[in-house]
Design a protein around this motif. Structure first.
Motif, short mmCIF file in Angstrom:
data_model
loop_
_atom_site.label_atom_id
_atom_site.label_comp_id
_atom_site.label_asym_id
_atom_site.label_seq_id
_atom_site.Cartn_x
_atom_site.Cartn_y
_atom_site.Cartn_z
N SER A 193 55.92 27.61 -2.73
CA SER A 193 56.85 26.78 -3.49
C SER A 193 58.02 27.66 -3.91
CB SER A 193 56.14 26.22 -4.73
OG SER A 193 55.83 27.28 -5.62
N PRO A 194 59.07 27.07 -4.45
CA PRO A 194 60.21 27.88 -4.88
C PRO A 194 59.82 29.00 -5.84
CG PRO A 194 60.82 25.58 -4.85
CD PRO A 194 59.34 25.64 -4.59
N SER A 195 58.82 28.79 -6.68
CA SER A 195 58.44 29.84 -7.64
C SER A 195 57.75 31.01 -6.96
CB SER A 195 57.56 29.26 -8.75
OG SER A 195 56.39 28.68 -8.20
N GLY A 196 57.23 30.84 -5.75
CA GLY A 196 56.60 31.95 -5.03
C GLY A 196 57.57 32.77 -4.21
N VAL A 197 58.72 32.19 -3.90
CA VAL A 197 59.70 32.84 -3.01
C VAL A 197 60.13 34.23 -3.50
CG1 VAL A 197 62.06 32.66 -2.10
CG2 VAL A 197 60.48 30.71 -1.93
N MET A 218 58.76 30.95 5.31
CA MET A 218 59.12 29.89 6.26
C MET A 218 58.56 28.55 5.77
SD MET A 218 58.72 31.50 10.09
CE MET A 218 57.14 32.26 9.81
N ASN A 219 57.29 28.56 5.36
CA ASN A 219 56.67 27.32 4.88
C ASN A 219 57.37 26.78 3.64
OD1 ASN A 219 54.84 27.31 6.97
ND2 ASN A 219 53.26 28.36 5.80
N ALA A 220 57.73 27.68 2.72
CA ALA A 220 58.43 27.25 1.51
C ALA A 220 59.78 26.63 1.86
CB ALA A 220 58.60 28.42 0.55
N ALA A 221 60.48 27.24 2.81
CA ALA A 221 61.78 26.70 3.22
C ALA A 221 61.62 25.34 3.90
CB ALA A 221 62.48 27.68 4.16
N ILE A 222 60.61 25.20 4.72
CA ILE A 222 60.35 23.92 5.38
C ILE A 222 60.03 22.85 4.34
CG2 ILE A 222 58.70 22.69 6.85
CD1 ILE A 222 58.60 25.35 8.53
N MET A 223 59.18 23.19 3.39
CA MET A 223 58.81 22.23 2.35
C MET A 223 60.01 21.85 1.49
SD MET A 223 54.95 23.68 1.56
CE MET A 223 55.06 23.41 -0.14
N ALA A 224 60.98 22.76 1.36
CA ALA A 224 62.19 22.48 0.60
C ALA A 224 63.22 21.74 1.45
CB ALA A 224 62.78 23.78 0.05
N GLY A 225 62.91 21.52 2.73
CA GLY A 225 63.84 20.82 3.60
C GLY A 225 64.96 21.69 4.13
N ASP A 226 64.80 23.01 4.07
CA ASP A 226 65.84 23.94 4.51
C ASP A 226 65.46 24.53 5.87
OD1 ASP A 226 67.81 25.85 4.82
OD2 ASP A 226 67.63 26.64 2.77
N ALA A 227 65.69 23.77 6.91
CA ALA A 227 65.32 24.20 8.26
C ALA A 227 66.09 25.45 8.69
CB ALA A 227 65.57 23.07 9.25
#
Length: 146
Positions: free
Chosen positions: A95-99, A120-129
Motif C-alpha cells: 500500500s502507499p504506506s509501505g512504499v 510494482m504491486n503497490a503501483a498497480i494497486m494505485a492505478g499507476d501503470a
C-alpha cells in the motif's frame, strides 16, 4: 511446524532473521506465525481450528503493532540493513504506506528483488501503470539472474 506450533515457528523464524536479515522470504512467515500465536492465545483453539473471530483478529492486529515496534527498533539500531526496511514495508503491505520502506530497502540494496515486486504491486494497486513499469525495469536491471 507453524500449523502445529506457531510459538515454536515464530522463535525459529526470528532466529533465521537474526542470522540473515536479508533473507526476506522469512519475514512473511514470521509475521504469520506471530499472528497465529496471538490468535491461538486468545481463542484457546489449535491453529487448524482458527476461524479468525473478531477477538482473534484483534489479537492479530495487536501483534502486528508489536511487530512494527520491534522492527522500527531493529531498523534504528541497524540503519544500513535493508532487510529491516523491507520487513517494515511488509507490515504495511503493498500500500502507499509501505512504499517508503521498500524504497529505503532498495536504496540500501539495489538488488533486493522482492522489494521491487512489492513496489510494482503497490503501483498497480494505485492505478499507476507507468510507475509499475519503471519498477519492473529497475528490477530487471538489478537482478543478476536475468
Amino acid at each position: 511446524m507453524a500449523a502445529e506450533d506457531p510459538s515454536a515457528a515464530a522463535v525459529m523464524f526470528r532466529k533465521s532473521i537474526d542470522l540473515d536479515p536479508c533473507y526476506v522470504d522469512v519475514y512473511r512467515r514470521y509475521f504469520a506465525a506471530r499472528a497465529e500465536k496471538a490468535a491461538v492465545a486468545v481463542s484457546g483453539k489449535p491453529p487448524a481450528l482458527l476461524q479468525w473471530s473478531p477477538a482473534e483478529l484483534a489479537a492479530s492486529r495487536h501483534e502486528r503493532d508489536e511487530l512494527k515496534r520491534e522492527f522500527r527498533q531493529l531498523a534504528a539500531a541497524h540503519p544500513r540493513e535493508p532487510g529491516y526496511q523491507y520487513a517494515l514495508g511488509q507490515l504495511e503491505g503493498e500500500s502507499p504506506s509501505g512504499v517508503p520502506y521498500y524504497e529505503r530497502a532498495i536504496a540500501l540494496d539495489p538488488t533486493l528483488v522482492p522489494a521491487y515486486h512489492c513496489l510494482m504491486n503497490a503501483a498497480i494497486m494505485a492505478g499507476d501503470a507507468k510507475r509499475a513499469l519503471q519498477y519492473a525495469e529497475q528490477c530487471a536491471a538489478s537482478d543478476s539472474t536475468n
